[in-house]
Design an enzyme around this catalytic site. Sequence first.
Site, PDB file in Angstrom:
ATOM      1  N   ARG A 120     -15.892  18.059   4.803  1.00 17.19           N
ATOM      2  CA  ARG A 120     -16.695  17.440   3.742  1.00 17.19           C
ATOM      3  C   ARG A 120     -18.148  17.398   4.150  1.00 17.19           C
ATOM      4  O   ARG A 120     -18.470  17.372   5.332  1.00 17.19           O
ATOM      5  CB  ARG A 120     -16.191  16.030   3.427  1.00 17.19           C
ATOM      6  CG  ARG A 120     -16.226  15.019   4.584  1.00 17.19           C
ATOM      7  CD  ARG A 120     -17.547  14.310   4.760  1.00 17.19           C
ATOM      8  NE  ARG A 120     -17.450  13.109   5.568  1.00 17.19           N
ATOM      9  CZ  ARG A 120     -18.427  12.630   6.297  1.00 17.19           C
ATOM     10  NH1 ARG A 120     -19.588  13.263   6.376  1.00 17.19           N
ATOM     11  NH2 ARG A 120     -18.274  11.521   6.978  1.00 17.19           N
ATOM     12  N   GLU A 219     -19.981   6.047  -0.450  1.00 16.71           N
ATOM     13  CA  GLU A 219     -21.031   5.760   0.548  1.00 16.71           C
ATOM     14  C   GLU A 219     -22.262   6.631   0.306  1.00 16.71           C
ATOM     15  O   GLU A 219     -23.403   6.199   0.486  1.00 16.71           O
ATOM     16  CB  GLU A 219     -20.466   5.988   1.949  1.00 16.71           C
ATOM     17  CG  GLU A 219     -21.460   5.723   3.052  1.00 16.71           C
ATOM     18  CD  GLU A 219     -20.826   5.885   4.430  1.00 16.71           C
ATOM     19  OE1 GLU A 219     -19.795   5.244   4.696  1.00 16.71           O
ATOM     20  OE2 GLU A 219     -21.367   6.660   5.226  1.00 16.71           O
ATOM     21  N   ARG A 223     -19.778  13.302  -2.102  1.00 20.07           N
ATOM     22  CA  ARG A 223     -19.053  13.791  -0.925  1.00 20.07           C
ATOM     23  C   ARG A 223     -18.319  15.022  -1.432  1.00 20.07           C
ATOM     24  O   ARG A 223     -17.427  14.910  -2.288  1.00 20.07           O
ATOM     25  CB  ARG A 223     -18.059  12.747  -0.396  1.00 20.07           C
ATOM     26  CG  ARG A 223     -18.705  11.610   0.385  1.00 20.07           C
ATOM     27  CD  ARG A 223     -19.139  12.080   1.777  1.00 20.07           C
ATOM     28  NE  ARG A 223     -19.949  11.111   2.479  1.00 20.07           N
ATOM     29  CZ  ARG A 223     -19.474  10.201   3.318  1.00 20.07           C
ATOM     30  NH1 ARG A 223     -18.187  10.110   3.537  1.00 20.07           N
ATOM     31  NH2 ARG A 223     -20.296   9.388   3.946  1.00 20.07           N
ATOM     32  N   CYS A 265     -25.606   6.448   5.814  1.00 20.67           N
ATOM     33  CA  CYS A 265     -25.247   6.055   7.186  1.00 20.67           C
ATOM     34  C   CYS A 265     -25.872   7.054   8.156  1.00 20.67           C
ATOM     35  O   CYS A 265     -25.760   8.271   7.945  1.00 20.67           O
ATOM     36  CB  CYS A 265     -23.722   6.056   7.331  1.00 20.67           C
ATOM     37  SG  CYS A 265     -23.168   5.657   9.004  1.00 20.67           S
ATOM     38  N   THR A 267     -24.972   8.178  10.863  1.00 21.09           N
ATOM     39  CA  THR A 267     -24.012   9.103  11.508  1.00 21.09           C
ATOM     40  C   THR A 267     -23.859  10.388  10.714  1.00 21.09           C
ATOM     41  O   THR A 267     -23.340  11.372  11.228  1.00 21.09           O
ATOM     42  CB  THR A 267     -22.609   8.472  11.643  1.00 21.09           C
ATOM     43  OG1 THR A 267     -22.105   8.180  10.340  1.00 21.09           O
ATOM     44  CG2 THR A 267     -22.640   7.220  12.483  1.00 21.09           C
ATOM     45  N   ARG A 274     -18.368  16.580   8.165  1.00 17.22           N
ATOM     46  CA  ARG A 274     -17.248  16.162   9.028  1.00 17.22           C
ATOM     47  C   ARG A 274     -16.114  17.141   8.769  1.00 17.22           C
ATOM     48  O   ARG A 274     -15.585  17.227   7.663  1.00 17.22           O
ATOM     49  CB  ARG A 274     -16.813  14.735   8.711  1.00 17.22           C
ATOM     50  CG  ARG A 274     -15.821  14.195   9.765  1.00 17.22           C
ATOM     51  CD  ARG A 274     -15.594  12.717   9.625  1.00 17.22           C
ATOM     52  NE  ARG A 274     -14.529  12.378   8.728  1.00 17.22           N
ATOM     53  CZ  ARG A 274     -13.234  12.285   9.034  1.00 17.22           C
ATOM     54  NH1 ARG A 274     -12.835  12.537  10.273  1.00 17.22           N
ATOM     55  NH2 ARG A 274     -12.339  11.963   8.128  1.00 17.22           N
ATOM     56  N   ARG A 303      -9.810   9.559  14.684  1.00 15.01           N
ATOM     57  CA  ARG A 303      -9.613   8.518  13.660  1.00 15.01           C
ATOM     58  C   ARG A 303      -8.117   8.390  13.363  1.00 15.01           C
ATOM     59  O   ARG A 303      -7.335   9.279  13.709  1.00 15.01           O
ATOM     60  CB  ARG A 303     -10.348   8.864  12.355  1.00 15.01           C
ATOM     61  CG  ARG A 303     -11.849   8.863  12.493  1.00 15.01           C
ATOM     62  CD  ARG A 303     -12.548   9.018  11.136  1.00 15.01           C
ATOM     63  NE  ARG A 303     -13.998   9.054  11.319  1.00 15.01           N
ATOM     64  CZ  ARG A 303     -14.880   9.083  10.329  1.00 15.01           C
ATOM     65  NH1 ARG A 303     -14.470   9.103   9.063  1.00 15.01           N
ATOM     66  NH2 ARG A 303     -16.173   9.105  10.558  1.00 15.01           N
ATOM     67  N   GLU A 308     -11.440   6.405   8.514  1.00 15.65           N
ATOM     68  CA  GLU A 308     -12.166   5.527   9.409  1.00 15.65           C
ATOM     69  C   GLU A 308     -11.592   4.117   9.403  1.00 15.65           C
ATOM     70  O   GLU A 308     -11.208   3.606   8.348  1.00 15.65           O
ATOM     71  CB  GLU A 308     -13.615   5.484   8.928  1.00 15.65           C
ATOM     72  CG  GLU A 308     -14.496   4.875   9.946  1.00 15.65           C
ATOM     73  CD  GLU A 308     -15.898   5.398   9.778  1.00 15.65           C
ATOM     74  OE1 GLU A 308     -16.328   5.566   8.639  1.00 15.65           O
ATOM     75  OE2 GLU A 308     -16.531   5.640  10.808  1.00 15.65           O
TER      76      GLU A 308
HETATM   77  P1  ADP Z   1     -14.958  10.667   5.335  1.00 15.95           P
HETATM   78  O1  ADP Z   1     -14.361  11.830   6.002  1.00 15.95           O
HETATM   79  O2  ADP Z   1     -15.246  11.001   3.925  1.00 15.95           O
HETATM   80  O3  ADP Z   1     -16.075  10.117   6.096  1.00 15.95           O
HETATM   81  P2  ADP Z   1     -12.636   8.881   5.833  1.00 15.95           P
HETATM   82  O4  ADP Z   1     -12.551   8.949   7.327  1.00 15.95           O
HETATM   83  O5  ADP Z   1     -12.519   7.541   5.213  1.00 15.95           O
HETATM   84  O6  ADP Z   1     -13.970   9.445   5.222  1.00 15.95           O
HETATM   85  O7  ADP Z   1     -11.518   9.850   5.250  1.00 15.95           O
HETATM   86  C1  ADP Z   1     -11.373   9.985   3.868  1.00 15.95           C
HETATM   87  C2  ADP Z   1      -9.988  10.432   3.505  1.00 15.95           C
HETATM   88  O8  ADP Z   1      -9.799  11.773   3.908  1.00 15.95           O
HETATM   89  C3  ADP Z   1      -8.875   9.618   4.174  1.00 15.95           C
HETATM   90  O9  ADP Z   1      -7.827   9.434   3.244  1.00 15.95           O
HETATM   91  C4  ADP Z   1      -8.422  10.534   5.264  1.00 15.95           C
HETATM   92  O10 ADP Z   1      -7.072  10.319   5.679  1.00 15.95           O
HETATM   93  C5  ADP Z   1      -8.576  11.880   4.596  1.00 15.95           C
HETATM   94  N1  ADP Z   1      -8.644  12.982   5.544  1.00 15.95           N
HETATM   95  C6  ADP Z   1      -9.549  13.181   6.509  1.00 15.95           C
HETATM   96  N2  ADP Z   1      -9.295  14.307   7.177  1.00 15.95           N
HETATM   97  C7  ADP Z   1      -8.192  14.850   6.620  1.00 15.95           C
HETATM   98  C8  ADP Z   1      -7.425  16.025   6.851  1.00 15.95           C
HETATM   99  N3  ADP Z   1      -7.768  16.890   7.792  1.00 15.95           N
HETATM  100  N4  ADP Z   1      -6.355  16.241   6.053  1.00 15.95           N
HETATM  101  C9  ADP Z   1      -6.013  15.397   5.063  1.00 15.95           C
HETATM  102  N5  ADP Z   1      -6.703  14.283   4.799  1.00 15.95           N
HETATM  103  C10 ADP Z   1      -7.778  14.002   5.559  1.00 15.95           C
HETATM  104  C1  CIR Z   2     -19.336   1.055  11.002  1.00 16.29           C
HETATM  105  O1  CIR Z   2     -20.442   0.794  11.458  1.00 16.29           O
HETATM  106  O2  CIR Z   2     -18.287   0.950  11.654  1.00 16.29           O
HETATM  107  C2  CIR Z   2     -19.254   1.545   9.582  1.00 16.29           C
HETATM  108  N1  CIR Z   2     -20.491   1.239   8.902  1.00 16.29           N
HETATM  109  C3  CIR Z   2     -18.998   3.048   9.544  1.00 16.29           C
HETATM  110  C4  CIR Z   2     -19.890   3.826  10.447  1.00 16.29           C
HETATM  111  C5  CIR Z   2     -19.600   5.300  10.497  1.00 16.29           C
HETATM  112  N2  CIR Z   2     -19.691   5.868   9.194  1.00 16.29           N
HETATM  113  C6  CIR Z   2     -19.530   7.122   8.995  1.00 16.29           C
HETATM  114  O3  CIR Z   2     -19.216   7.914   9.893  1.00 16.29           O
HETATM  115  N3  CIR Z   2     -19.712   7.516   7.760  1.00 16.29           N
END
Ligand code: ADP
Ligand code: CIR
Length: 350
Positions: A120, A219, A223, A265, A267, A274, A303, A308
């Site tokens: 993403r 956020e 995305r 953010c 990060t 990511r 994660r 997250e």
């Molecule tokens: P982001 O990647 O958008 O920062 P999150 O860590 O909250 O946010 O992940 C968003 C969603 O994407 C969650 O439901 C997570 O389980 C899913 N996700 C992340 N990586 C994968 C993957 N490789 N396969 C399937 N789902 C994924």
């Molecule tokens: C934290 O500080 O734990 C949250 N605000 C998430 C920080 C990381 N966010 C991200 O990777 N998008």
Amino acid sequence: MTAMRWDGSTFPEFKPNCSSLLYRHLSEPAFEQLKDKITGSGFTFAQAINSGVVNQDSSIGIYAGDAESYTLFSALFDPIIADYHGFTKTDIHRSNLNMKTLSAPNPDPDGLYILSTRIRVGRNVAEVPLGPALSREQRNTIESQVAKSLCNLSGELAGTYYPLLGMDETVRDQLVADHFLFKAGDRFLDAAGLNRDWPEGRGIFHNREKTFLVWVNEEDQLRIISMQQGGDIEAVFTRLVTAVKEIEKTVTFMFDQRLGYVTSCPTNLGTAMRASVHIRLPKLAADMPAFKNIADSHHLQIRGIHGEHSESESGIFDISNKRRLGVTEVECVQDMYNGVVALINKEKEL
Ligand code: ADP
Ligand code: CIR
């Protein structure tokens, strides 16, 4: 939904076990220098650090309300950015979306370890504030402009926009459980002002196969997501790059020469990318020091299975690149690929 707030006038109290980057880098002199500063879109320093003050288990704890936040509050953002990305004040961000320079053949062609792959990027619209400082009207306007642009995509990217407002709760819960949609009520986003007027202005676009998705006004304002079952990283990357280039034809994104794509953010600055796999590593899960050692040496973040701040289940982890700024998009994916190969080799060995 009402966000918790701290009044911002005095140096925040941190619990002894706090380990956020906010805690590590906010000195009392820096706080005194910044506490009364306010950006052109009316975003205050107290708003920027509220999430990390009220959520002491934050890993970072700070958000930007606009591009100006990164310069006006640079006395705190710069050390946090250097700590997270290894990117210093004299570094310049670089981009490379050329698929031909990526070497990431499927690391698990027999499907023994990798369940799915997802890449993403975060994007925000130029000339308006970021989510934490957006007004309700600005957020709604972004939603309608972005949804209109997405609905003009064709071929594999063609799909439908589903607003959260009015969405059946069971449909929404299923999308979240299946890893397609963001969760409601995230307390870190809440305290950053990112859940105001929820669920209005938010939604998800996806194609029929749910291999191309766009989250609107979470956020970040967009995305852009490419995902599919298995470990074909190159196919996921190619779809993402094609989609980003298509969307860029009709939406202008916020971009900074030094920091790359501007995100709420720190990060996510730079590539805002990511690249992750969901991967089953039960033996490494039983030896977390060895697991973390490999992850750290390959710049990976571990994660849990629901994103997250979630836990692993049945030895399945979400493994992704940690650095996003000062490295190119191809390097982000290459970090993830190299690390995943090392993890699979270690799992086989154990
Ligand atoms: P982001 O990647 O958008 O920062 P999150 O860590 O909250 O946010 O992940 C968003 C969603 O994407 C969650 O439901 C997570 O389980 C899913 N996700 C992340 N990586 C994968 C993957 N490789 N396969 C399937 N789902 C994924
Ligand atoms: C934290 O500080 O734990 C949250 N605000 C998430 C920080 C990381 N966010 C991200 O990777 N998008």
